[in-house]
Design an enzyme around this catalytic site. Structure first.
Site, PDB file in Angstrom:
ATOM      1  N   PHE A  63      -1.304  -1.062  -4.232  1.00 33.62           N
ATOM      2  CA  PHE A  63      -2.489  -0.240  -3.991  1.00 33.62           C
ATOM      3  C   PHE A  63      -2.008   1.175  -3.687  1.00 33.62           C
ATOM      4  O   PHE A  63      -1.171   1.375  -2.795  1.00 33.62           O
ATOM      5  CB  PHE A  63      -3.269  -0.808  -2.805  1.00 33.62           C
ATOM      6  CG  PHE A  63      -4.454   0.016  -2.364  1.00 33.62           C
ATOM      7  CD1 PHE A  63      -5.547   0.194  -3.183  1.00 33.62           C
ATOM      8  CD2 PHE A  63      -4.482   0.597  -1.102  1.00 33.62           C
ATOM      9  CE1 PHE A  63      -6.655   0.933  -2.778  1.00 33.62           C
ATOM     10  CE2 PHE A  63      -5.569   1.327  -0.677  1.00 33.62           C
ATOM     11  CZ  PHE A  63      -6.661   1.500  -1.516  1.00 33.62           C
ATOM     12  N   GLN A 112     -14.526  -4.605  -3.207  1.00 34.77           N
ATOM     13  CA  GLN A 112     -14.431  -3.634  -4.304  1.00 34.77           C
ATOM     14  C   GLN A 112     -14.647  -4.247  -5.679  1.00 34.77           C
ATOM     15  O   GLN A 112     -14.898  -3.526  -6.655  1.00 34.77           O
ATOM     16  CB  GLN A 112     -13.080  -2.909  -4.267  1.00 34.77           C
ATOM     17  CG  GLN A 112     -11.870  -3.808  -4.415  1.00 34.77           C
ATOM     18  CD  GLN A 112     -11.258  -4.169  -3.083  1.00 34.77           C
ATOM     19  OE1 GLN A 112     -11.969  -4.317  -2.089  1.00 34.77           O
ATOM     20  NE2 GLN A 112      -9.940  -4.309  -3.061  1.00 34.77           N
ATOM     21  N   ASN A 134      -4.222  -8.720   4.740  1.00 36.04           N
ATOM     22  CA  ASN A 134      -4.707  -7.971   5.907  1.00 36.04           C
ATOM     23  C   ASN A 134      -5.554  -8.847   6.828  1.00 36.04           C
ATOM     24  O   ASN A 134      -5.401  -8.821   8.047  1.00 36.04           O
ATOM     25  CB  ASN A 134      -5.549  -6.776   5.451  1.00 36.04           C
ATOM     26  CG  ASN A 134      -4.730  -5.706   4.765  1.00 36.04           C
ATOM     27  OD1 ASN A 134      -3.511  -5.655   4.892  1.00 36.04           O
ATOM     28  ND2 ASN A 134      -5.401  -4.851   4.016  1.00 36.04           N
ATOM     29  N   SER A 184      -4.997  17.192  -9.778  1.00 31.41           N
ATOM     30  CA  SER A 184      -3.753  16.840  -9.099  1.00 31.41           C
ATOM     31  C   SER A 184      -3.834  17.377  -7.685  1.00 31.41           C
ATOM     32  O   SER A 184      -4.201  18.541  -7.472  1.00 31.41           O
ATOM     33  CB  SER A 184      -2.550  17.441  -9.829  1.00 31.41           C
ATOM     34  OG  SER A 184      -1.358  17.164  -9.144  1.00 31.41           O
ATOM     35  N   ASP A 242       0.837  -1.199   0.000  1.00 27.13           N
ATOM     36  CA  ASP A 242       0.000   0.000   0.000  1.00 27.13           C
ATOM     37  C   ASP A 242       0.874   1.253   0.000  1.00 27.13           C
ATOM     38  O   ASP A 242       1.832   1.354   0.778  1.00 27.13           O
ATOM     39  CB  ASP A 242      -0.889   0.029   1.242  1.00 27.13           C
ATOM     40  CG  ASP A 242      -1.976  -1.032   1.215  1.00 27.13           C
ATOM     41  OD1 ASP A 242      -2.212  -1.601   0.137  1.00 27.13           O
ATOM     42  OD2 ASP A 242      -2.570  -1.294   2.276  1.00 27.13           O
ATOM     43  N   ASN A 253     -19.996  -3.721   2.869  1.00 30.15           N
ATOM     44  CA  ASN A 253     -20.358  -2.488   3.551  1.00 30.15           C
ATOM     45  C   ASN A 253     -21.703  -2.026   2.989  1.00 30.15           C
ATOM     46  O   ASN A 253     -22.288  -2.706   2.134  1.00 30.15           O
ATOM     47  CB  ASN A 253     -19.260  -1.420   3.414  1.00 30.15           C
ATOM     48  CG  ASN A 253     -18.983  -1.023   1.974  1.00 30.15           C
ATOM     49  OD1 ASN A 253     -19.865  -1.059   1.108  1.00 30.15           O
ATOM     50  ND2 ASN A 253     -17.748  -0.629   1.685  1.00 30.15           N
ATOM     51  N   ASP A 304     -11.127  -5.124   6.734  1.00 31.17           N
ATOM     52  CA  ASP A 304     -10.398  -6.389   6.787  1.00 31.17           C
ATOM     53  C   ASP A 304     -10.171  -6.823   8.233  1.00 31.17           C
ATOM     54  O   ASP A 304     -10.279  -8.005   8.563  1.00 31.17           O
ATOM     55  CB  ASP A 304      -9.060  -6.257   6.070  1.00 31.17           C
ATOM     56  CG  ASP A 304      -9.212  -5.937   4.589  1.00 31.17           C
ATOM     57  OD1 ASP A 304     -10.226  -6.361   3.995  1.00 31.17           O
ATOM     58  OD2 ASP A 304      -8.320  -5.273   4.031  1.00 31.17           O
TER      59      ASP A 304
END
Length: 325
Positions: A102, A172, A52, A36, A12, A195, A257
């Site tokens: 990620f 996801q 995780n 940006s 990550d 979720n 997680d």
């Protein structure tokens, strides 16, 4: 009997934006976005949903079996997970690709913009679960977490074919999967994790009602951020559990997680649904109070003290009987 966790293994790269993303959007120009953000910091951590969850289960003493695909850059990460009680012997090492990455930016109100490079994760579809079960013994549960889509479908079907109890955690991947694939991933699961947004997406894409989902899964666990957790089973009254209050700044990546790890550990220990959900809620709060998805610890006495404050001494005593020292 062991728990096998299939899912992504990644590094990550986490950044923090001090403003709000929504303040940068221009009405009428959303079809031509070029943004940006100047971020305050960059930290790199070990992550991936599968790793995780396995990390959390390892902290809770379950010695989970991690099943996924990584690159040749995985050696240090491998040592880290092994030190924290995770069995990594069933992880596939790619000869060609890097471990997945990620990249996520979180704004001042915890909105997130993220990208994910799959890398070696695409080879997870080559992994069969039967050799894993032959090596470690009969599997108590297989978690089918977000992963290479082909791997998720393969693992789910193998669980049904071989009679392995499984938890569906499409997470996801629901955003792009079609209804047919989602129905395939969910049907027959002992546990379903979503979720609130994912739950709505699942219903929309499958065409199922809440009742039809509950007819197809054993237990449906829905996380609701600050509103806690909702647990449902067909023919039973819903269970609602509060989110354990935070006492430090929150970085939400990995909280779901950690909750899954706590919930699954509680069920493997033989705890009831409410108590297992409380454990998941408490572990999730520990996770979100640090930056990074595997940087939290579960120190026994402080954890039990906090658990007592949230859920009472009787609940804490039941947890204490299983919590590692």
């Amino acid at each position: 009997m062991p728990v096998a966790v299939t899912g992504s293994i990644a590094t990550d790269h986490l950044m923090t934006f001090p403003g709000k993303f929504t303040e940068q959007f221009i009405e009428g120009q959303l079809e031509n976005v070029s943004l940006s953000f100047l971020v305050d910091d960059l930290v790199q951590h070990r992550g991936g949903a599968g790793a995780n969850m396995a990390y959390g289960l390892g902290l809770l003493g379950l010695a989970p079996v991690l099943v996924g695909a990584v690159g040749s850059d995985f050696a240090d990460y491998d040592a880290w997970l092994t030190r924290h009680g995770v069995d990594t012997a069933s992880v596939h090492w790619s000869e060609l690709k890097h471990t997945a990455r990620f990249v996520c930016t979180t704004d001042a109100v915890n909105n997130q913009i993220a990208s994910f490079y799959s890398g070696a994760m695409s080879e997870a579809a080559c992994i069969e679960l039967a050799p894993v079960a032959d090596r470690v013994g009969a599997l108590d549960l297989v978690v089918v977490g977000p992963n290479d889509p082909t791997a998720m479908v393969r693992h789910t079907r193998e669980c049904r074919d071989r009679g392995y109890p499984f938890a569906a955690d499409p997470s996801q991947q629901l955003a792009w999967a079609d209804g047919e694939m989602i129905r395939d991933l969910v049907d027959g699961a002992d546990l379903l994790f979503t979720n609130e947004y994912e739950a709505a997406l699942l219903l929309q894409k499958t065409g199922w009602s809440d009742a039809e989902v509950l007819d197809r899964v054993g237990t449906w666990v829905t996380t609701r951020a600050a509103d806690g957790v909702l647990v449902r089973q067909a023919g039973a009254e819903p269970i609602e559990v509060i989110a354990v209050p935070e006492t430090k700044p929150v970085e939400p990546t990995g909280g779901g997680d950690a909750l899954r790890a706590g919930f699954i550990a509680g069920r493997v220990w033989g705890l009831g649904l409410e108590r297992a959900t409380q454990l998941g809620s408490a572990v999730a709060t520990e996770a979100v109070e640090v930056v990074g998805t595997q940087e939290y610890e579960l120190r026994r006495e402080p954890f039990l003290e906090r658990f007592t404050d949230a859920f009472g001494p009787d609940a804490a005593e039941e947890i204490a009987a299983h919590l590692p020292g």
